[in-house]
Enzyme design. Structure first.
Site, PDB file in Angstrom:
ATOM      1  N   GLU A 109       0.839  -1.210   0.000  1.00  0.00           N
ATOM      2  CA  GLU A 109       0.000   0.000   0.000  1.00  0.00           C
ATOM      3  C   GLU A 109       0.869   1.254   0.000  1.00  0.00           C
ATOM      4  O   GLU A 109       0.574   2.228  -0.698  1.00  0.00           O
ATOM      5  CB  GLU A 109      -0.933   0.037   1.215  1.00  0.00           C
ATOM      6  CG  GLU A 109      -1.967  -1.079   1.285  1.00  0.00           C
ATOM      7  CD  GLU A 109      -3.114  -0.919   0.286  1.00  0.00           C
ATOM      8  OE1 GLU A 109      -3.067   0.003  -0.543  1.00  0.00           O
ATOM      9  OE2 GLU A 109      -4.045  -1.750   0.331  1.00  0.00           O
ATOM     10  N   ASP A 156      -5.360  -9.982  -7.647  1.00  0.00           N
ATOM     11  CA  ASP A 156      -5.584  -9.057  -8.765  1.00  0.00           C
ATOM     12  C   ASP A 156      -4.362  -8.442  -9.455  1.00  0.00           C
ATOM     13  O   ASP A 156      -4.035  -8.751 -10.606  1.00  0.00           O
ATOM     14  CB  ASP A 156      -6.548  -7.929  -8.332  1.00  0.00           C
ATOM     15  CG  ASP A 156      -6.197  -7.266  -6.993  1.00  0.00           C
ATOM     16  OD1 ASP A 156      -5.154  -7.598  -6.423  1.00  0.00           O
ATOM     17  OD2 ASP A 156      -6.986  -6.408  -6.537  1.00  0.00           O
ATOM     18  N   GLU A 171     -12.273   0.252 -10.213  1.00  0.00           N
ATOM     19  CA  GLU A 171     -11.952  -0.730 -11.261  1.00  0.00           C
ATOM     20  C   GLU A 171     -12.862  -0.668 -12.489  1.00  0.00           C
ATOM     21  O   GLU A 171     -12.393  -0.824 -13.625  1.00  0.00           O
ATOM     22  CB  GLU A 171     -11.949  -2.157 -10.675  1.00  0.00           C
ATOM     23  CG  GLU A 171     -10.814  -2.427  -9.690  1.00  0.00           C
ATOM     24  CD  GLU A 171     -11.043  -1.822  -8.309  1.00  0.00           C
ATOM     25  OE1 GLU A 171     -12.216  -1.484  -7.985  1.00  0.00           O
ATOM     26  OE2 GLU A 171     -10.061  -1.662  -7.548  1.00  0.00           O
ATOM     27  N   ARG A 187       0.661   3.671  -3.278  1.00  0.00           N
ATOM     28  CA  ARG A 187       0.002   4.970  -3.049  1.00  0.00           C
ATOM     29  C   ARG A 187       1.017   6.090  -2.836  1.00  0.00           C
ATOM     30  O   ARG A 187       0.939   7.136  -3.475  1.00  0.00           O
ATOM     31  CB  ARG A 187      -0.935   4.887  -1.842  1.00  0.00           C
ATOM     32  CG  ARG A 187      -2.041   3.867  -2.027  1.00  0.00           C
ATOM     33  CD  ARG A 187      -3.054   3.915  -0.902  1.00  0.00           C
ATOM     34  NE  ARG A 187      -3.865   2.696  -0.880  1.00  0.00           N
ATOM     35  CZ  ARG A 187      -5.127   2.650  -0.491  1.00  0.00           C
ATOM     36  NH1 ARG A 187      -5.736   3.725  -0.070  1.00  0.00           N
ATOM     37  NH2 ARG A 187      -5.783   1.504  -0.483  1.00  0.00           N
TER      38      ARG A 187
HETATM   39  C1  DMJ Z   1      -6.455   0.415  -4.890  1.00  0.00           C
HETATM   40  O1  DMJ Z   1      -5.654   0.659  -3.802  1.00  0.00           O
HETATM   41  C2  DMJ Z   1      -5.675  -0.250  -5.995  1.00  0.00           C
HETATM   42  O2  DMJ Z   1      -6.361  -0.118  -7.192  1.00  0.00           O
HETATM   43  C3  DMJ Z   1      -5.407  -1.698  -5.707  1.00  0.00           C
HETATM   44  O3  DMJ Z   1      -4.768  -2.344  -6.769  1.00  0.00           O
HETATM   45  C4  DMJ Z   1      -6.705  -2.415  -5.430  1.00  0.00           C
HETATM   46  N1  DMJ Z   1      -7.512  -1.760  -4.451  1.00  0.00           N
HETATM   47  C5  DMJ Z   1      -7.676  -0.339  -4.462  1.00  0.00           C
HETATM   48  C6  DMJ Z   1      -8.890   0.177  -5.185  1.00  0.00           C
HETATM   49  O4  DMJ Z   1     -10.000  -0.600  -5.159  1.00  0.00           O
END
Ligand code: DMJ
Length: 596
Positions: free
Chosen positions: A127, A259, A412, A131
């Site tokens: 994270e 994912d 998404e 971010r």
């Molecule tokens: C975000 O922090 C990123 O897109 C991550 O890959 C998946 N989750 C969240 C958004 O849903």
């Protein structure tokens, strides 16, 4: 055999390199729009910008600097003793793209004067990377202001300790003060596969900007360790043990914890101008795996969806799909055309049935994700998770379990709409995006008595009260500003801002420019041959032009060692010549390729 594979790998690499270079290179950057009414979409884009700025101003007034913001209580808090810049750093490049100069100046001042990452705080490595590091790096790219790069380098140094595991797989967390990597407190200390496989774009771009190859090598080591597991059909279990580098359990899904591993396979290939064939191969293998094992159709409307393999391949497919999976439609379209428009891509010699099928599946999945909004009667907003129906005795394509009814304003689906619109120019994607945006405006907007605007996650998308108000969760996720509003803004943009031919978005929607591999920034490893999955000639129609052959890819193991292993596997090889002769031969071939 390994000799052959090496030469074969070079050849295949060359084919791709050629296909993507010279006369075949996409120029891109032209305006798109394909007959849409410009003024209408410019109006919607202005509404998105207004939503961003209005809610940002409210945050500036009531929550400035806090990592977490509660729009109903109008208060904020930090995740630790001091702020990490969760909101400000994540949102900064959206403000830059929207040309919000004053807001950017205030954010910059805060980052320069108030953001100090050195304190006793355990942070999640993934994270913080996607971010914070991602946000700082893209802000640097967009502004060329050293404040952001300095801060990014500083933060990366603090995250470094997370990679000091025996396998190179990062520990789930790291302490910013001590630099100690910290195992996951649950799941027997395993890291999430998606988390381990989703730091590479950031580390590689940092290496490119600083010239320090160390960041690059750390990122590659993770990929090498993951790949060494030889996941069947490219589908990986969602946990990996940082001590051994081995996958843990057999749960396979494209939702949480799985994912973005798949996302970064493709994006690592695209980031270095499609020069690392290894990632294209891994990506394509995974796509074929998804098609073979995870794709199904709902009843009655035959919506294509991606299920989950709770017990691994062969264990039965569950019909559950996270909203998180909705990135995949856009990814498939991006992979098929490598960022070009579909019209351009279809004319290229490397266009083939697989690319066409990937693109089609991308369109179908994006439609399904749109329906996850459109078919929720109360709000027209998607829940966090749906379960698709495959039972012909029932009439609804999906249902929502009570605990999955919330909506975090995730990006998404609009992310996929953005990719599909850029690639096809089909206005339906903008119309769907507009509908979703309007529903966010209707149901997630919070307005206080002074008329100040914020946005909040919802507890339940399936119910509104008699005044048509949904239940708020009193939280604004940073990805609402960093991703959802950014992708919507770009979806309605008529100037092709951030062209897909020149940029990759990290998984948190922070755009990084593409660049070429160099002598010291390169893959540095190659895949081991898996007898069960021989590499496939994916683009066989393209002819090799020796003039265009790229540099040989370096390997970690000395060639001699590889040769010995080859002989061990196939003693026939040793009969007619000795190893040194073979090695010399191979070196000559490589030399000739280089000369040419
Ligand atoms: C975000 O922090 C990123 O897109 C991550 O890959 C998946 N989750 C969240 C958004 O849903």
């Amino acid at each position: 055999m390994l000799f052959k594979a090496f030469i074969y790998g070079l050849g295949l690499y060359a084919i791709y390199h050629f296909a993507q270079s010279g006369g075949l290179l996409n120029i891109g950057g032209g305006s798109i729009g394909f007959g849409a009414s410009k003024s209408h979409w410019a109006g919607v884009q202005a509404e998105v910008r207004q939503a961003m700025l209005d809610s940002w101003h409210t945050y500036e007034k009531y929550g400035w600097g806090y990592d977490v913001y509660h729009p109903i209580k109008q208060t904020g808090e930090n995740m630790g003793k001091r702020p990490l810049g969760w909101m400000i750093v994540d949102s900064l490049d959206t403000l830059m793209l929207m040309d919000a100069k004053e807001e950017v100046n205030r954010a910059k001042k805060w980052i320069k004067e108030d953001l100090d990452y050195v304190f006793d705080q355990d942070v999640n490595v993934f994270e913080t990377t996607i971010r914070m590091l991602g946000g700082l790096l893209s802000a640097f790219h967009l502004s060329q202001d050293d404040v952001y790069l300095d801060k990014a380098v500083h933060l990366a140094n603090l995250l470094h300790g997370a990679y000091k595991s025996p396998s190179g797989i990062p520990y789930a967390s790291v302490n910013l003060e001590t630099g100690d990597g910290i195992k996951n407190h649950v799941n027997a200390g395993a890291s999430s596969t998606a988390e381990a496989g989703t730091v590479q774009l950031e580390m590689k771009y940092l290496a490119k900007l600083t010239g320090e190859a160390d960041w690059w090598q750390l990122a590659e080591k993770v990929m090498q360790a993951l790949e060494a597991n030889k996941a069947r059909d490219g589908l990986v279990p969602i946990f990996v043990n940082p001590e051994t580098g081995k996958f843990q359990g057999s749960y396979i899904r494209l939702g949480s914890r799985g994912d973005s591993y798949y996302e970064y396979l493709l994006k690592q290939y695209l980031q270095t101008n499609s020069q690392e064939l290894i990632y294209w191969e891994m990506y394509r293998e995974s796509v074929e795996g998804v098609k073979k094992h995870l794709v199904k159709e709902s009843y009655p409307n035959k919506l294509k969806f991606i299920g989950e393999l709770e017990k691994g391949i062969g264990g039965g497919l569950s019909n559950k799909m996270d909203h998180l999976v909705c990135f995949y439609g856009g990814l498939l379209a991006l992979g098929a055309t490598e960022g070009k428009t579909i019209q351009e891509a279809r004319k290229l010699p490397n266009w083939n049935e697989e690319r066409e099928a990937d693109f089609k599946l991308g369109e179908d999945l994006t439609y399904t994700c749109y329906k996850m909004y459109h078919d929720v009667p109360a709000t027209g907003l998607s829940p966090e998770i749906v379960v698709f129906n495959t039972d012909p005795s029932k009439n609804e394509d999906f249902y929502i379990k009570p605990r999955d009814r919330h909506n975090l304003q995730r990006p998404e689906t609009v992310e996929s709409l953005f990719y599909l619109y850029r690639i096809t120019g089909d206005n339906k994607y903008r119309k769907w995006g507009e509908e979703i945006f309007e529903n966010f405006m209707k149901y997630t907007k919070v307005v206080n008595l002074d008329g100040e605007v914020s946005f909040s996650s919802l507890q339940d998308v399936s119910q509104v009260n008699k005044d048509k108000v949904a239940k708020f969760a009193d939280n604004t996720e940073s990805f609402w500003w960093a991703e959802t509003l950014k992708y919507l803004y770009l979806l309605f943009d008529d100037t092709n801002k951030i062209p897909l031919t020149d940029y990759v978005f990290n998984t948190e929607a922070h755009p990084f420019p593409k660049f070429d591999l160099s002598d010291h920034l390169k893959t540095g490893w190659r895949r081991k041959i898996d007898e069960n999955q021989p590499p496939r000639m994916l683009e066989s129609k393209v002819k090799i032009d020796k003039q265009k052959l790229p540099e040989a890819q370096p390997v970690n193991k000395p060639l001699e060692e590889e040769a010995k292993e080859a002989v061990k596997e196939n003693p026939e090889l040793a009969k007619d010549e000795n190893i040194d002769e073979k090695r010399e031969k191979l070196n000559k071939i490589i030399e000739n390729l280089d000369k040419n």
